[in-house]
Design a protein around this motif. Structure first.
Motif, mmCIF file in Angstrom:
data_model
loop_
_atom_site.group_PDB
_atom_site.id
_atom_site.type_symbol
_atom_site.label_atom_id
_atom_site.label_comp_id
_atom_site.label_asym_id
_atom_site.label_seq_id
_atom_site.Cartn_x
_atom_site.Cartn_y
_atom_site.Cartn_z
ATOM 1 N N GLU A 26 0.828 -1.214 0.000
ATOM 2 C CA GLU A 26 0.000 0.000 0.000
ATOM 3 C C GLU A 26 0.861 1.263 0.000
ATOM 4 O OE1 GLU A 26 -2.552 -0.684 3.370
ATOM 5 O OE2 GLU A 26 -3.906 -1.967 2.199
ATOM 6 N N LYS A 27 1.956 1.266 0.754
ATOM 7 C CA LYS A 27 2.869 2.424 0.749
ATOM 8 C C LYS A 27 3.457 2.633 -0.644
ATOM 9 C CE LYS A 27 4.672 2.480 5.481
ATOM 10 N NZ LYS A 27 5.919 2.356 6.271
ATOM 11 N N PHE A 28 3.849 1.535 -1.259
ATOM 12 C CA PHE A 28 4.413 1.583 -2.611
ATOM 13 C C PHE A 28 3.404 2.167 -3.595
ATOM 14 C CE2 PHE A 28 5.262 -0.330 -6.753
ATOM 15 C CZ PHE A 28 6.618 -0.097 -6.915
ATOM 16 N N LYS A 29 2.195 1.630 -3.578
ATOM 17 C CA LYS A 29 1.147 2.075 -4.499
ATOM 18 C C LYS A 29 0.781 3.532 -4.243
ATOM 19 C CE LYS A 29 -2.206 1.955 -7.517
ATOM 20 N NZ LYS A 29 -1.908 2.255 -8.909
ATOM 21 N N GLU A 30 0.697 3.921 -2.981
ATOM 22 C CA GLU A 30 0.366 5.306 -2.644
ATOM 23 C C GLU A 30 1.417 6.266 -3.199
ATOM 24 O OE1 GLU A 30 0.348 7.890 1.398
ATOM 25 O OE2 GLU A 30 -0.909 6.080 1.420
ATOM 26 N N TYR A 31 2.671 5.882 -3.127
ATOM 27 C CA TYR A 31 3.749 6.735 -3.630
ATOM 28 C C TYR A 31 3.730 6.807 -5.159
ATOM 29 C CZ TYR A 31 8.411 8.481 -4.650
ATOM 30 O OH TYR A 31 9.461 9.228 -5.145
ATOM 31 N N PHE A 32 3.603 5.673 -5.823
ATOM 32 C CA PHE A 32 3.680 5.641 -7.288
ATOM 33 C C PHE A 32 2.345 5.931 -7.968
ATOM 34 C CE2 PHE A 32 7.698 3.557 -6.451
ATOM 35 C CZ PHE A 32 8.508 4.175 -7.384
ATOM 36 N N GLN A 33 1.264 5.819 -7.239
ATOM 37 C CA GLN A 33 -0.086 6.082 -7.733
ATOM 38 C C GLN A 33 -0.335 5.397 -9.068
ATOM 39 O OE1 GLN A 33 -0.892 10.279 -7.324
ATOM 40 N NE2 GLN A 33 -0.201 10.277 -5.217
ATOM 41 N N GLU A 34 -0.755 6.133 -10.101
ATOM 42 C CA GLU A 34 -1.136 5.514 -11.369
ATOM 43 C C GLU A 34 0.048 4.926 -12.134
ATOM 44 O OE1 GLU A 34 0.133 9.567 -12.354
ATOM 45 O OE2 GLU A 34 -1.306 8.865 -10.868
ATOM 46 N N GLN A 35 1.271 5.253 -11.723
ATOM 47 C CA GLN A 35 2.440 4.675 -12.398
ATOM 48 C C GLN A 35 2.659 3.220 -12.002
ATOM 49 O OE1 GLN A 35 5.949 7.172 -12.374
ATOM 50 N NE2 GLN A 35 4.615 8.956 -12.189
ATOM 51 N N ALA A 36 2.142 2.814 -10.845
ATOM 52 C CA ALA A 36 2.191 1.412 -10.429
ATOM 53 C C ALA A 36 0.903 0.759 -10.925
ATOM 54 C CB ALA A 36 2.308 1.292 -8.916
ATOM 55 N N ILE A 37 1.047 -0.053 -11.949
ATOM 56 C CA ILE A 37 -0.096 -0.714 -12.574
ATOM 57 C C ILE A 37 -0.245 -2.100 -11.967
ATOM 58 C CG2 ILE A 37 -1.029 -1.561 -14.770
ATOM 59 C CD1 ILE A 37 0.903 0.530 -16.119
ATOM 60 N N ASP A 38 -1.471 -2.465 -11.635
ATOM 61 C CA ASP A 38 -1.743 -3.794 -11.111
ATOM 62 C C ASP A 38 -1.282 -4.828 -12.145
ATOM 63 O OD1 ASP A 38 -3.702 -6.244 -11.039
ATOM 64 O OD2 ASP A 38 -3.750 -5.357 -9.033
ATOM 65 N N LEU A 39 -0.434 -5.762 -11.730
ATOM 66 C CA LEU A 39 0.143 -6.734 -12.658
ATOM 67 C C LEU A 39 -0.926 -7.588 -13.324
ATOM 68 C CD1 LEU A 39 2.701 -7.913 -13.917
ATOM 69 C CD2 LEU A 39 2.872 -9.442 -11.944
ATOM 70 N N GLN A 40 -1.974 -7.933 -12.600
ATOM 71 C CA GLN A 40 -3.036 -8.740 -13.207
ATOM 72 C C GLN A 40 -3.725 -7.972 -14.336
ATOM 73 O OE1 GLN A 40 -5.637 -10.721 -10.493
ATOM 74 N NE2 GLN A 40 -7.138 -11.217 -12.069
ATOM 75 N N LYS A 41 -4.025 -6.701 -14.102
ATOM 76 C CA LYS A 41 -4.655 -5.881 -15.154
ATOM 77 C C LYS A 41 -3.719 -5.713 -16.347
ATOM 78 C CE LYS A 41 -7.714 -3.445 -12.029
ATOM 79 N NZ LYS A 41 -8.047 -2.211 -11.343
ATOM 80 N N PHE A 42 -2.445 -5.522 -16.074
ATOM 81 C CA PHE A 42 -1.452 -5.412 -17.143
ATOM 82 C C PHE A 42 -1.433 -6.693 -17.969
ATOM 83 C CE2 PHE A 42 2.768 -6.039 -18.873
ATOM 84 C CZ PHE A 42 3.023 -4.830 -19.505
ATOM 85 N N ASN A 43 -1.400 -7.833 -17.284
ATOM 86 C CA ASN A 43 -1.383 -9.121 -17.974
ATOM 87 C C ASN A 43 -2.619 -9.306 -18.844
ATOM 88 O OD1 ASN A 43 1.051 -9.870 -16.854
ATOM 89 N ND2 ASN A 43 0.149 -11.134 -15.253
ATOM 90 N N GLU A 44 -3.793 -8.949 -18.307
ATOM 91 C CA GLU A 44 -5.029 -9.097 -19.064
ATOM 92 C C GLU A 44 -5.009 -8.259 -20.334
ATOM 93 O OE1 GLU A 44 -7.996 -8.061 -16.157
ATOM 94 O OE2 GLU A 44 -7.766 -9.968 -15.082
ATOM 95 N N LYS A 45 -4.395 -7.108 -20.252
ATOM 96 C CA LYS A 45 -4.361 -6.204 -21.397
ATOM 97 C C LYS A 45 -3.255 -6.530 -22.396
ATOM 98 C CE LYS A 45 -4.585 -1.307 -22.528
ATOM 99 N NZ LYS A 45 -4.700 0.050 -22.009
ATOM 100 N N TYR A 46 -2.076 -6.929 -21.904
ATOM 101 C CA TYR A 46 -0.924 -7.045 -22.785
ATOM 102 C C TYR A 46 -0.343 -8.452 -22.943
ATOM 103 C CZ TYR A 46 -0.851 -1.989 -22.370
ATOM 104 O OH TYR A 46 -1.209 -0.664 -22.384
ATOM 105 N N ILE A 47 -0.505 -9.304 -21.946
ATOM 106 C CA ILE A 47 0.177 -10.604 -21.976
ATOM 107 C C ILE A 47 -0.758 -11.733 -22.383
ATOM 108 C CG2 ILE A 47 1.518 -12.280 -20.633
ATOM 109 C CD1 ILE A 47 2.988 -9.603 -21.055
ATOM 110 N N ASN A 48 -1.892 -11.850 -21.722
ATOM 111 C CA ASN A 48 -2.808 -12.983 -21.981
ATOM 112 C C ASN A 48 -3.531 -12.857 -23.290
ATOM 113 O OD1 ASN A 48 -1.971 -13.930 -19.546
ATOM 114 N ND2 ASN A 48 -3.709 -13.116 -18.425
#
Length: 158
Positions: free
Chosen positions: A136-158
């Motif tokens: 949560e600290k990581f995500k709060e700091y990076f905000q929209e630059q930290a993309i959920d890996l599952q969402k990224f995978n759904e869009k670009y990998i799978n």
């Protein structure tokens, strides 16, 4: 609690430890660091890593040298692990940042790690957490630059 950073708005370059670990650095002082399958660009400063070994296990003070000197990690698996565990040298020696498992949600190459950073060809930094508060600290700091890996995978990998 799995994130990927594609943008370099908050980081000068991918897997710059000083920037990637900035929001959680103070929470990681009790851990050792396992680094394997490394390819990196040194910046002229003395570093506790080199190209002669397959992997490194660094205490916090040694890893702090990397943190301060900011070499660019191009490829590699970097894991924060408790200082009192025995490491499976065979397992560590065979890990690869190019393994397709890097994209798997909640897949940790080092089972004892609380945090893993995967440097993927200087273009992506994948950060996986077992600790919700650190995530949560990581995500709060990076905000929209930290993309959920599952969402990224759904869009670009799978």
């Amino acid at each position: 609690m799995n994130w990927i950073i594609r943008s370099t708005k908050k980081v000068k370059f991918h897997t710059n430890f000083q920037e990637v670990l900035k929001p959680i650095w103070e929470d990681l002082t009790a851990y050792h660091w396992l680094l394997t399958d490394l390819d990196f660009m040194p910046n002229g400063q003395p570093l506790p890593i080199n190209f002669d070994e397959d992997f490194f296990i660094l205490d916090h003070q040694q890893f702090a040298q990397l943190y301060k000197n900011s070499p660019q990690i191009i490829w590699g698996i970097i894991a924060a692990v408790p200082h009192n565990i025995q490491h499976d040298i065979t397992l560590i020696s065979n890990l690869s940042a190019e393994d397709s498992d890097v994209w798997k949600i909640n897949h940790f190459f080092v089972p004892e790690s609380i945090l893993e950073i995967i440097a993927f060809d200087s273009g992506y930094t994948i950060v996986k957490f077992k600790d919700k508060i650190l995530s949560e600290k990581f995500k709060e700091y990076f905000q929209e630059q930290a993309i959920d890996l599952q969402k990224f995978n759904e869009k670009y990998i799978n």
